[in-house]
Scaffold this active site. Structure first.
Site: not given
Ligand code: NAP
Length: 428
Positions: A107, A192, A207
């Site tokens: 977002k 966060e 959002k």
């Molecule tokens: N979590 C939710 O419930 C939720 C809900 C709605 C939307 N979102 C959105 O979905 C997206 C992902 O969220 P998330 O919660 O899944 O985040 P997360 O758990 O922090 O995962 C982020 C991933 O990105 C990888 N990453 C970070 N820097 C990178 C780089 N330079 N190159 C390649 N990979 C990289 C990390 O690698 P490593 O694992 O190796 O560190 C990790 O696997 C975000 O935009 C968030 O706003 C999340």
């Protein structure tokens, strides 16, 4: 294009792993529904070789998400890294430039760069899909762009940050103060890395900016939003709102009045008996209003592995079926500059203040409100100490300008003990 739709998934955290699990678990179902096999070609994350609780050996690995975005064996680039700059933006732009469709849950990226990305994607004839970016598992984007395509949208509202709703409802149910519930959220990992994104209303604001662009055919403009977080909400506010038949919510509202576009993400009071008032815990709610449909209410999980991945896969399925829509519901070139409203739609306000406990103090405040054209609907005085008298006032409908003028004038009365709190009472 091969008959198999080939995904490249960048980011293997909560949402990335959830997405891989759906592709693996529901492979037959996805093919039955879309008429094509959906397969993962390659993945990328920061740390290779980490046990992520899911089988990844069958997929190629890229350290660099930009390289992943450019791979020949990727039809759809799925960006699940996050952040409005850096690798997520670089990789999405690389994917578009390489002629790939993009699915993202990001977002922040869309709220800050949605217009330029939409123009870039349309110039290349590719899609950007982002159902997961707004209210997680709730199909709010689909409802607005497709289900309500025949309506003039009159208002969009939403409780779209589960952590804030958890904090406010936990304060209510357990009688705990903001700081205690905030600390509990930190322990539970609900916040966060930068908690102001949650409690400061920024995440929910991203959002709302996206929804407002689709609803009103305007360029996405996060900067035009009026944003206030929940940090100043006290247990007294929660209890007094309840006393008056309301609940406090961090509510996003976007509406188009004759005066222009109003878009705000602020704590406000909603009637206790309304669907928004009844929303408990980390659940999200999106309320959409159209000239023909009236009001529809969507409720569900706004975050988490399964719900968010569910929305990511809905977008992937649409692309597999060949469904292509403009990024914000109409061509990027047709989106107008949003014209901010010169004035908010008038509303009743909740005013909490503490006055010096002296005869005539309350009369001074009532007089200031009257001089600013604001009439009082209800007023209550709560148990006072020897020096202070907490007071709650609910006004009749007033403009924000009149209220701001009244608040400024109150400071000159010499009867205020602390800064008054003013919350809008939203008619929902
Ligand atoms: N979590 C939710 O419930 C939720 C809900 C709605 C939307 N979102 C959105 O979905 C997206 C992902 O969220 P998330 O919660 O899944 O985040 P997360 O758990 O922090 O995962 C982020 C991933 O990105 C990888 N990453 C970070 N820097 C990178 C780089 N330079 N190159 C390649 N990979 C990289 C990390 O690698 P490593 O694992 O190796 O560190 C990790 O696997 C975000 O935009 C968030 O706003 C999340």
């Amino acid at each position: 294009m091969s008959t198999t739709l080939r995904l490249g998934i960048a980011g293997l955290g909560t949402v990335g792993v959830g997405t891989v699990k759906i592709v693996q678990r529901n492979a037959a179902l996805l093919t039955a529904r879309t008429g094509r096999e959906i397969a993962i070609s390659a993945v990328s994350a920061r740390t290779k070789g980490l046990d992520r609780g899911v089988r990844l050996n069958d997929y190629a690995w890229e350290d660099d998400p930009v390289a992943l975005a450019r791979r020949d064996d990727v039809d759809v680039f799925v960006e699940l890294i996050g952040g409005d700059e850096g690798p997520a933006k670089d990789a999405v732009e690389a994917a578009i430039d390489a002629g790939k469709d993009v699915v993202t849950a990001n977002k922040a990226l869309l709220a800050m760069h949605g217009q330029s990305l939409a123009e870039r994607a349309e110039a290349k004839g590719v899609s950007i899909r982002y159902e997961a970016a707004v209210a997680g598992g709730i199909p709010a984007i689909k409802a607005l762009t497709e289900g309500l395509a025949g309506n003039e949208i009159t208002r969009v509202m939403g409780v779209m940050n589960g952590t804030c709703n958890y904090i406010l409802t936990r304060m209510q149910s357990a009688g705990m103060d903001y700081q205690t519930v905030f600390a509990e959220c930190e322990e539970l990992g609900y916040l966060e890395a930068d908690p102001t994104l949650d409690v400061g209303g920024i995440d929910a604001g991203h959002k709302l900016a996206i929804l407002a662009a689709i609803a009103f055919g305007t360029k996405v403009d996060f900067g035009a939003l009026s944003i206030q977080g929940i940090e100043r909400i006290t247990i007294e506010d929660i209890e007094r709102a309840t006393d008056m038949g309301y609940r406090i919510k961090l509510l996003g509202v976007a509406q188009h009045s004759g005066r222009g576009l109003e878009a705000r993400m602020t704590p406000c009071l909603v009637p206790e008996a309304s669907p928004l008032g009844q929303l408990e815990g980390p659940t999200n709610m999106v309320v959409l209003e159209g000239d023909s449909v009236g009001q529809i209410v969507l409720r569900g999980a706004g975050a988490g592995e399964g719900p968010t991945a569910s929305a990511v896969m809905a977008d992937v399925c649409d692309l597999a079926r060949g469904i292509r829509l403009p990024v914000f519901g109409q061509p990027a070139s047709a989106l107008r500059e949003p014209v901010a409203s010169t004035q908010e739609t008038p509303a009743p306000f909740y005013l909490r203040m503490t006055l010096v406990d002296k005869p005539g103090a309350l009369a001074r405040i009532a007089a200031v409100l009257g001089e600013c054209g604001i009439s009082i609907d209800r007023m209550r005085q709560y148990g006072h100490s020897s020096t202070d008298a907490p007071v709650l006032i609910v006004t009749h409908k007033a403009t924000r300008d009149a209220l701001d003028a009244a608040m400024a004038a109150m400071h000159g009365t010499g009867v205020l003990v602390s800064e008054p709190v003013a919350l809008r009472i939203e008619e929902v």
